[in-house]
Scaffold this active site. Structure first.
Site, short mmCIF file in Angstrom:
data_model
loop_
_atom_site.label_atom_id
_atom_site.label_comp_id
_atom_site.label_asym_id
_atom_site.label_seq_id
_atom_site.Cartn_x
_atom_site.Cartn_y
_atom_site.Cartn_z
N SER A 21 0.84 -1.18 0.00
CA SER A 21 0.00 0.00 0.00
C SER A 21 0.89 1.25 0.00
O SER A 21 1.71 1.41 -0.90
CB SER A 21 -0.97 -0.03 1.18
OG SER A 21 -1.96 0.97 1.03
N HIS B 238 -7.66 -4.92 -1.70
CA HIS B 238 -6.40 -4.23 -1.42
C HIS B 238 -5.38 -5.11 -0.70
O HIS B 238 -4.19 -4.95 -0.91
CB HIS B 238 -6.68 -2.96 -0.63
CG HIS B 238 -5.50 -2.06 -0.49
ND1 HIS B 238 -4.78 -1.61 -1.58
CD2 HIS B 238 -4.90 -1.53 0.60
CE1 HIS B 238 -3.80 -0.84 -1.15
NE2 HIS B 238 -3.85 -0.77 0.17
N ASP C 36 -8.72 -4.76 -6.41
CA ASP C 36 -8.30 -3.68 -5.51
C ASP C 36 -8.92 -2.36 -5.98
O ASP C 36 -8.68 -1.92 -7.10
CB ASP C 36 -6.77 -3.58 -5.52
CG ASP C 36 -6.21 -2.67 -4.44
OD1 ASP C 36 -6.98 -1.90 -3.83
OD2 ASP C 36 -5.00 -2.76 -4.20
#
Length: 165
Positions: free
Chosen positions: A25, A137, A105
């Site tokens: 991320s 995600h 995602d």
């Protein structure tokens, strides 16, 4: 980030000849941004990381994220977003990269990985991409989490064991 790396090298915790970098991320973004600045890392693994802040700005499920961090909308700060985008500095990357991304995602859409992956493939930089089915995600299924860990470990072992990458 690099001053922290220097510090752990000075402490004797890290071997400057055998360093890898990884993140997921925002950590994936930091990983991508870091390897545009240095060739010190022998390998990198990027999980669901932002690579192009201009295309990311309005193409995800949290559109207030970048304006709150960069002080304006994409059309107001596009030059700054591009400057801070790893894709804009793909020509500097020599570090082999493993990309990991969930096919569904919405926080960091999969095309963020594809953009840098394709740029590096075109430049001949060693790279691979793993796309996780049924995944947003962050992988949640135990077998997919295991695959993420095994792939990162294998990638690091492959490149950290080599004298030159």
């Amino acid at each position: 980030l690099l001053s922290g790396v220097d510090h752990v090298i000075e402490l004797g915790v890290a071997d400057p000849e055998r360093m890898g970098i990884t993140g997921w991320s925002f950590g994936g973004y930091l990983t991508a941004a870091t390897i545009t600045q240095t060739g010190r890392f022998k390998a990198a693994a990027i999980g669901s990381g932002m690579t192009n802040l201009v295309s990311y700005a309005l193409g995800h499920d949290s559109p207030d994220f970048l304006p709150s961090h960069f002080g304006g909308e994409v059309w107001e700060v596009a030059d700054l977003l591009l400057e801070r985008s790893p894709i804009a500095h793909a020509d500097r990357i020599t570090t082999p990269i493993l990309f990991l991304h969930g096919e569904h995602d919405q926080r960091v859409p999969i095309w963020q990985s594809y953009e840098l992956y394709n740029a590096l493939k075109r430049r001949g930089v060693p790279t691979e991409m793993a796309i996780y089915p049924r995944t947003g995600h962050v992988p949640a299924e135990p077998k997919l989490l295991l695959d993420v860990m095994e792939r990162i470990l294998a990638w690091m072992e492959l490149y950290l064991a080599q004298e030159d990458h």
